[in-house]
Design an enzyme around this catalytic site. Structure first.
Site, PDB file in Angstrom:
ATOM      1  N   SER A 139       0.670  -1.107   0.375  1.00  0.00           N
ATOM      2  CA  SER A 139      -0.284   0.021   0.025  1.00  0.00           C
ATOM      3  C   SER A 139       0.805   1.596   0.330  1.00  0.00           C
ATOM      4  O   SER A 139       1.999   1.020   0.579  1.00  0.00           O
ATOM      5  CB  SER A 139      -0.698  -0.214   0.769  1.00  0.00           C
ATOM      6  OG  SER A 139      -1.704   1.351   1.354  1.00  0.00           O
ATOM      7  N   TYR A 152      -3.278   0.618  10.773  1.00  0.00           N
ATOM      8  CA  TYR A 152      -2.490   0.243   8.912  1.00  0.00           C
ATOM      9  C   TYR A 152      -1.348   1.065   8.197  1.00  0.00           C
ATOM     10  O   TYR A 152      -0.558   0.832   7.958  1.00  0.00           O
ATOM     11  CB  TYR A 152      -4.144   0.730   7.784  1.00  0.00           C
ATOM     12  CG  TYR A 152      -3.944   0.122   6.135  1.00  0.00           C
ATOM     13  CD1 TYR A 152      -4.376  -1.013   6.330  1.00  0.00           C
ATOM     14  CD2 TYR A 152      -3.369   1.086   5.540  1.00  0.00           C
ATOM     15  CE1 TYR A 152      -4.009  -1.086   4.983  1.00  0.00           C
ATOM     16  CE2 TYR A 152      -3.942   0.852   3.837  1.00  0.00           C
ATOM     17  CZ  TYR A 152      -3.846  -0.772   4.092  1.00  0.00           C
ATOM     18  OH  TYR A 152      -4.035  -0.874   2.799  1.00  0.00           O
ATOM     19  N   LYS A 156       1.708  -1.326   7.282  1.00  0.00           N
ATOM     20  CA  LYS A 156       1.999  -0.922   5.863  1.00  0.00           C
ATOM     21  C   LYS A 156       3.849  -0.753   5.788  1.00  0.00           C
ATOM     22  O   LYS A 156       4.644  -1.084   4.799  1.00  0.00           O
ATOM     23  CB  LYS A 156       1.168  -0.250   5.345  1.00  0.00           C
ATOM     24  CG  LYS A 156      -0.090  -0.825   5.476  1.00  0.00           C
ATOM     25  CD  LYS A 156       0.114  -2.321   4.193  1.00  0.00           C
ATOM     26  CE  LYS A 156      -1.436  -3.310   4.018  1.00  0.00           C
ATOM     27  NZ  LYS A 156      -0.993  -4.193   3.101  1.00  0.00           N
TER      28      LYS A 156
END
Length: 266
Positions: A139, A152, A156
């Site tokens: 991502s 997140y 990531k």
């Protein structure tokens, strides 16, 4: 890396980017694919729709080393040594400081440790052959950030860091590594975030073109052929990353303004 004639494993394969990769790789002429997903029925339906002789479906929890080892064994027994392992499963939380310890642990397990588990399972045979490739879905949040989703953003970043470590450690031993870092993609994950009103999902949807999974798959095929470490379906992410590196204070100030506009500090 040219995909024709290769044996591929894809995790998180039943929907979104994973299913688009599976269909595109089939078009590229892979020798065989194993499609893994927590939803075994959905993986089976995808495998059947592509080509049952070309594909196998496996229900798999990517955080469980035993299940991932078994996944690699299925691929080897069905089609031969794995040439490309796509660690594609991932989760979001849409939370910040209020994130529970359980949610943090789950985010670490799926978004980071699953890549470690996969590498442990598939790298030994690749190293024995002196050839193999790892594609890890990380991502753009791993290069920039994720508004409204602390786990997140953090996990990531860690996923990108692990991909970098794999590349610098094993790149001279025949192992290719790419980190796939898209921004907004029209997947069930993004749509669920929008439905729940997560600020990060709304920022993602508004901050640039929202690509289809098929467009991401096109970028992956091109990136693998060029053997680029960073595969950026949204080219502007490279510009944002450069601005962040050149002036972190200015970049952070711009992100605070963005958060103010969407009305969320998580």
């Amino acid at each position: 890396m040219e995909l024709a004639g290769k044996v591929v494993v894809i995790t998180g394969a039943a929907g979104g980017i994973g299913s688009a990769l599976a269909r595109r790789f089939a078009d590229e002429g892979v020798a065989g694919m194993v499609l893994a997903d927590l939803d075994a029925d959905a993986a089976e339906a995808l495998a059947t729709s592509i080509n049952r002789g070309l594909t196998r479906a496996v229900g798999c929890d990517v955080t469980d080393p035993a299940q991932v080892a078994a996944l690699v064994e299925v691929a080897q027994e069905s089609f031969g040594p794995v040439d490309l392992f796509c660690s594609n499963a991932g989760i979001t939380t849409g939370t910040g400081l209020d994130t529970t310890d359980e949610s943090w642990d789950r985010a670490w397990s799926v978004n980071v440790h699953a890549h470690v588990v996969a590498a442990r399972a598939v790298l030994p045979s690749m190293l024995d052959r002196g050839a193999g490739y790892l594609l890890q879905t990380c991502s753009a949040a791993g290069l920039l950030t994720a508004v409204g989703d602390a786990p997140y953003a953090v996990t990531k970043h860690a996923a990108v860091a692990f991909a970098e470590w794999l590349s610098m450690t094993y790149g001279d031993r025949g192992i290719g590594v790419s980190a796939l870092c898209p921004q907004g993609v029209r997947t069930p994950m993004l749509e669920a975030g929008l439905a729940r009103g997560h600020a990060g999902a709304h920022v993602t949807a508004l901050s640039g073109e929202v690509l289809t999974p098929e467009q991401v798959a096109d970028a992956v095929v091109e990136g693998l052929a060029a053997e680029r470490f960073l595969i950026l379906p949204h080219p502007e992410v490279a510009t944002y990353q450069q601005r962040k590196a050149e002036n972190p204070d200015r970049w952070l100030a711009s992100m605070r303004k963005l958060i103010s506009r969407v009305g969320s500090t998580a």
